[in-house]
Design a protein around this motif. Structure first.
Motif, PDB file in Angstrom:
ATOM      1  N   UNK A   1      35.802  36.122  36.311  1.00 61.64           N
ATOM      2  CA  UNK A   1      34.604  36.541  35.588  1.00 61.64           C
ATOM      3  C   UNK A   1      33.915  37.711  36.273  1.00 61.64           C
ATOM      4  N   UNK A   2      34.154  37.838  37.583  1.00 61.57           N
ATOM      5  CA  UNK A   2      33.509  38.904  38.366  1.00 61.57           C
ATOM      6  C   UNK A   2      34.490  39.439  39.393  1.00 61.57           C
ATOM      7  N   UNK A   3      35.316  40.411  39.008  1.00 60.84           N
ATOM      8  CA  UNK A   3      36.327  40.972  39.927  1.00 60.84           C
ATOM      9  C   UNK A   3      35.806  42.162  40.741  1.00 60.84           C
ATOM     10  N   UNK A   4      34.469  42.293  40.834  1.00 54.15           N
ATOM     11  CA  UNK A   4      33.882  43.490  41.436  1.00 54.15           C
ATOM     12  C   UNK A   4      33.587  43.352  42.929  1.00 54.15           C
ATOM     13  N   UNK A   5      33.980  42.258  43.542  1.00 55.65           N
ATOM     14  CA  UNK A   5      33.747  42.076  44.980  1.00 55.65           C
ATOM     15  C   UNK A   5      32.296  41.797  45.327  1.00 55.65           C
ATOM     16  N   UNK A   6      31.564  41.147  44.430  1.00 52.92           N
ATOM     17  CA  UNK A   6      30.141  40.859  44.670  1.00 52.92           C
ATOM     18  C   UNK A   6      29.831  39.360  44.544  1.00 52.92           C
TER      19      UNK A   6
END
Length: 356
Positions: free
Chosen positions: A167-172
């Motif tokens: 759902x969140x592959x942005x490294x956050x």
């Protein structure tokens, strides 16, 4: 989704796993002592400065120039335990590091800023506004780094949360849903303030040229700070224990006898340090504190084992011996420890200490 499908296969190790666990415990203990001096010492200085306690007779003044080189020591001793944990738990910690990659990679550039800010505070002490601002920046960055490290070291224990990546592959991704993160982080911060107070007691103990009444008063003031925040730390430690998952918590309450014994030793030594601090006994307080930190680092390793017992056992790691390389490493490691000890011994003399 079966969480085991999210976990990469572990790498082979060049020596028995217990050796890396032992080296990790030793180096992490040293690292934490240095970090606590830096963060706690800086927090004590900040409080004193905003309370208007200035000048050579203040608690914190003699230790100001010792903070920047201590940061260097803390960073160097921080690399070693991180490498040791990666040897054994690399498939776990690399995964959690990628999930929070943006925050994780930010540690290096902001650490450099914190390092320079500590130097600005020490060198521009007469410039009240600039030095205070530099100190605040340095402390804020150190608190950030501590929080990110806490997140990483807990996220690696929860592969079931890694599916958030889809759902969140942005490294956050942070591990804020874990109920143990806040007490674990605050336990570290309060420990730092306690050891920061103890650090200034040690610094004043070496100032033999100071007026005796002033020297003793500041030693006792530092011990009082240590005692107060050690008491707070014990309370937060109980909160941390209660926040653990039930099966893990029970492991520390008789379910796993070795873990229980180690934790009890840590609690007793912490209480012992509390008593010696309030009775104004410096050397026993130092001894009890070192024992407490060492035992709590061992408890931290036991906690990791209890968390991972259903998904990973270090005994299952494939051994690919490289004993010659390990022997060379250990020789260099011991020589390095001896050199650091020698530098610290030099730094504790008044003459060298004023130049640092």
């Amino acid at each position: 989704m079966d969480v085991t499908t999210l976990i990469p296969n572990p790498e082979t190790i060049p020596a028995p796993d217990w050796l890396f666990e032992l080296l990790g415990i030793i180096t992490l203990t040293i690292h934490l002592l240095f970090v606590n001096v830096v963060l706690g010492g800086s927090l004590v200085m900040l409080i004193n400065r905003f309370m208007g306690i200035e000048g050579d007779s203040s608690l914190h003044y003699p230790g100001i120039k010792k903070i920047p080189p201590t940061i260097a020591l803390a960073v160097n001793f921080g690399v070693a335990p991180l490498l040791f944990v990666q040897v054994i738990y690399g498939h776990l910690i690399y995964s959690s590091s990628v999930l929070m990659g943006v925050y994780w990679l930010m540690i290096i550039p902001v650490l450099i800023i914190a390092y320079y800010a500590a130097y600005i505070h020490a060198r521009k002490y007469s410039n009240d506004a600039l030095s205070k601002l530099a100190l605040i920046v340095s402390i804020a960055i150190m608190l950030y780094i501590g929080y990110i490290l806490t997140n990483n070291m807990t996220l690696m224990l929860h592969p079931e949360q890694w599916k958030e990546y889809f759902l969140n592959p942005n490294g956050t991704i942070l591990n804020n849903v874990d109920a143990t993160v806040l007490p674990r982080y605050l336990h570290f911060v309060t420990a730092s303030v306690a050891i920061g107070g103890l650090f200034f007691s040690i610094v004043w103990n070496f100032k033999k040229e100071a007026v005796e009444e002033t020297r003793i008063a500041n030693i006792e003031k530092g011990l009082t700070i240590f005692g107060i925040f050690t008491g707070v730390q014990i309370v937060i430690g109980l909160w941390f224990l209660m926040a653990l998952p039930r099966e893990v918590m029970l492991g520390f309450m008789g379910g796993n006898l070795p873990s229980t014994i180690v934790l009890m030793i840590g609690i007793l030594s912490g209480v012992g340090a509390l008593i010696t601090a309030f009775t104004k006994k410096l050397m026993p307080t130092i001894s009890m504190t070192v024992i407490t930190v060492l035992v709590m680092v061992i408890s931290r390793a036991n906690l990791r084992t209890l968390y991972l017992k259903d998904i990973f056992d270090t005994g299952s790691l494939e051994l690919s011996p490289q004993y010659e390389v390990m022997a060379l490493f250990l020789i260099i490691f011991v020589i390095g420890l001896a050199l650091v000890y020698y530098m610290i011994k030099l730094a504790t003399t008044d003459k060298v200490g004023e130049e640092v």
